[in-house]
Scaffold this motif. Sequence first.
Motif, short mmCIF file in Angstrom:
data_model
loop_
_atom_site.label_atom_id
_atom_site.label_comp_id
_atom_site.label_asym_id
_atom_site.label_seq_id
_atom_site.Cartn_x
_atom_site.Cartn_y
_atom_site.Cartn_z
N PHE A 3 -2.07 -0.08 -0.07
CA PHE A 3 -1.95 1.22 0.52
C PHE A 3 -2.89 1.46 1.58
O PHE A 3 -3.97 0.93 1.72
N GLN A 37 8.28 9.64 1.18
CA GLN A 37 7.46 9.38 0.06
C GLN A 37 6.06 9.09 0.37
O GLN A 37 5.78 8.26 1.27
N TYR A 39 1.97 8.45 -1.61
CA TYR A 39 1.29 8.08 -2.69
C TYR A 39 -0.30 8.82 -2.72
O TYR A 39 -1.16 8.95 -1.92
N MET A 46 -3.28 3.95 -7.07
CA MET A 46 -2.14 4.78 -7.33
C MET A 46 -2.06 5.93 -8.38
O MET A 46 -2.03 5.43 -9.52
N ARG A 48 0.19 8.96 -8.15
CA ARG A 48 1.26 9.48 -8.49
C ARG A 48 2.01 9.08 -7.21
O ARG A 48 1.57 9.14 -6.00
N LYS A 49 3.34 9.05 -7.19
CA LYS A 49 4.14 8.95 -5.97
C LYS A 49 4.57 10.56 -5.88
O LYS A 49 4.74 11.07 -6.83
N SER A 86 2.44 2.96 1.95
CA SER A 86 2.42 1.66 1.65
C SER A 86 2.34 0.68 2.79
O SER A 86 2.69 1.19 3.98
#
Length: 174
Positions: A3, A37, A39, A46, A48-49, A86
């Motif tokens: 990330f 999306q 993160y 991570m 939560r998305k 990402s």
Amino acid sequence: MEFFRVARIVNTFGIRGQMKILIDTDFIEDRFKIGNQLYILHDNQMVRKVIVESLQQHKGAYLIQFKDLYDINQVEQFKGMSLAISAEDQHELEEDAYYHHQIIGLDVLTLDGKRLGTIKEILVLGSNDVWVVQPINSKRKDILLPFIGDVVKKVDLEKGQVWVELMEGLIDEG
């Protein structure tokens, strides 16, 4: 999954789940487009998305709303965390442009080979970024290097080095 941070969550805003964020990317329109999306990360893990529902500027920061998070009690826990993309979502950059994560940690050397220290942070200020260098001598103040052609002469990511030409007044000699 790898990330890369694009914003920091600094607070909640109101009672309907909005969050106040400080953005760390030059690609604001792309990164925070409705439906994208992201993160939420805590210590690079991570949590939560989330899906962007709205983004608006507010007093030097931004307010963001995510799909399915419509209550302050749902988002309070995310204060102090980061928003990230990402690795697959990174854009290809033009020549002589770099992501912050590529620059932080590089050794800084003068053109005559003197090692000054290591880049520890990047400040996004107006027309150009400023690279904050942690000097080798811990008694010295941080060195602030503007990311301009007159100062930054060469960046070698493979060797982990930045070559600079110092302008008068950039280093406190005291």
